[in-house]
Design an enzyme around this catalytic site. Structure first.
Site, PDB file in Angstrom:
ATOM      1  N   PRO A  27       1.052  -1.161  -0.095  1.00 28.53           N
ATOM      2  CG  PRO A  27       0.057  -0.875   2.287  1.00 28.53           C
ATOM      3  CD  PRO A  27       0.889  -1.845   1.425  1.00 28.53           C
ATOM      4  CG  MET A  28       3.617   2.322  -1.930  1.00 26.13           C
ATOM      5  SD  MET A  28       4.851   2.046  -3.379  1.00 26.13           S
ATOM      6  CE  MET A  28       3.730   1.361  -4.373  1.00 26.13           C
ATOM      7  CB  ALA A  29      -0.403   7.679   0.633  1.00 31.16           C
ATOM      8  CD  GLN A  82      -2.518  -0.294   5.153  1.00 24.64           C
ATOM      9  OE1 GLN A  82      -2.318   0.895   4.824  1.00 24.64           O
ATOM     10  NE2 GLN A  82      -1.803  -1.233   5.284  1.00 24.64           N
ATOM     11  CB  CYS A 113       0.897   5.277   7.941  1.00 21.75           C
ATOM     12  SG  CYS A 113       1.031   7.098   7.352  1.00 21.75           S
ATOM     13  N   GLY A 211      10.677  -3.781   2.810  1.00 18.50           N
ATOM     14  CA  GLY A 211      11.847  -2.631   3.014  1.00 18.50           C
ATOM     15  C   GLY A 211      12.968  -2.726   2.072  1.00 18.50           C
ATOM     16  CG  ASP A 212      15.439  -0.499   2.064  1.00 16.71           C
ATOM     17  OD1 ASP A 212      14.865   0.450   1.776  1.00 16.71           O
ATOM     18  OD2 ASP A 212      16.286  -0.624   2.952  1.00 16.71           O
ATOM     19  N   GLY A 233       7.204  -2.248  -2.829  1.00 20.14           N
ATOM     20  CA  GLY A 233       6.663  -0.689  -2.926  1.00 20.14           C
ATOM     21  C   GLY A 233       7.071  -0.025  -3.814  1.00 20.14           C
TER      22      GLY A 233
END
Length: 340
Positions: A27-29, A82, A113, A211-212, A233
């Site tokens: 999930p990415m705003a 989410q 977040c 992550g990364d 992401g």
């Protein structure tokens, strides 16, 4: 009650999907909206996760089933919705409403977040009061027969991830996603995959590592941490093919034509999903930060793509790269044709 993707009331969406190879779209705003989710799903993402939605907004804020953050694209399946919030009764009502309006495959609680505007209302703040998070998961579980999961960071400013993950599992979380940074770190430094591995070893439910992860090679290496799958992401922005590589083992790099055609298709999907803006035209402004990432080896395009306003602007900018390439292989031609 309708259960998407062939589910029955007794089946577990996460367990069934994790029986397949692949990775998950994070999930990415401002990024993981319906058009991006569609491209990732078509390339084989195990599931996708919506941008986070305020539970209070769904219940008390006058939102409707037309809310773009939750609204699926036509035929969408394997999409997790989410939610964020800090009140058990509100989360429970939001789950019921989200299930009725958006037909998700599962529900996820945002505990990661770090953005200041959500402080006190959920997100990473719950890492400071994990007992509240456990109550939220229990309330969500009581409101649905779908899987309920949680996405956490390692902690607020110190690593409490094992303790928190164990509490979430005991509260009924079917799956836990761990981003390998504390909230205080935001997106600085490097994700701690050793900490993620400790979480994966400490709970019986599946753990997804985050992550990364920028490439299929990195994702495969991160599986050595003992996670059930990897969530991607920023590495998937302008690069839905990373999911194809992990789902099928086909790591063939897309050529410039396939990249350009997919960028144009993203623009067309965006226009179809959002419709006209206040000026009466489908605006491409939200895609200005995305489109250049489809063609990183053509930096000369960036200045043009960050100024596009319409689909026609995008098509004109990409026109030199849309013509058939004499060296294009059969695989690229087939994929490009199916994308039109």
């Amino acid at each position: 009650m309708r259960y998407p993707d062939g589910m029955t009331s007794g089946s577990s969406f996460y367990a069934r999907r994790l029986a397949q190879p692949g990775a998950v779209l994070a999930p990415m705003a401002g990024y993981s909206d319906a058009p991006m989710r569609q491209l990732a799903a078509e390339q084989g993402a195990l599931w996708t996760v919506s941008e986070m939605i305020s539970a209070r907004g769904l219940v008390l804020g006058g939102e409707s089933e037309k809310l773009t953050l939750g609204r699926p694209y036509p035929g969408e399946t394997r999409r997790v919705v989410q939610l964020f919030g800090a009140e058990p009764d509100i989360l429970a009502q939001a789950v019921t409403r989200a299930e009725a309006w958006f037909a998700p495959a599962a529900l996820d609680l945002n505990m990661g977040c770090p953005v200041p505007k959500v402080r006190g209302r959920g997100g990473a703040c719950l890492l400071q009061t994990p007992e509240v998070a456990y109550a939220l998961v229990q309330a969500m579980r009581g409101a649905t027969r779908l899987d309920v999961s949680a996405k956490i960071r390692l902690g607020w400013d110190t690593d409490r991830s094992v303790e928190i993950a164990q509490g979430l599992a005991a509260a009924g979380a079917a799956l836990i996603t761990v981003h390998g940074r504390t909230s205080a770190q935001r997106y600085t430094g490097e994700a701690d995959w050793e900490a993620i591995a400790r979480v994966a070893a400490s709970v019986a439910v599946p753990v997804i590592g985050s992550g990364d992860v920028r490439s299929a090679e990195q994702a495969r290496a991160r599986l050595q941490a003992g996670v059930a799958a990897v969530m991607i992401g920023r590495g998937a922005v302008g690069n839905p093919w990373v999911f194809r590589a992990l789902a099928t083992g086909d790591g063939a790099a897309p050529g410039v034509r396939e990249r350009a055609r997919t960028a144009l298709r993203h623009a067309r999907l965006h226009a179809a999903f959002y419709g006209p803006d206040r000026s009466g035209l489908p605006s491409m402004r939200p895609l200005r930060k995305v489109l250049p990432q489809y063609l990183p080896e053509q930096p000369e395009l960036r200045d043009t793509l960050v100024q596009v306003n319409t689909v026609e602007d995008v098509e004109r900018a990409l026109a030199p790269f849309l013509a058939p390439e004499p060296w294009a292989g059969e695989h690229e031609e087939a994929v490009a044709a199916s994308a039109m």
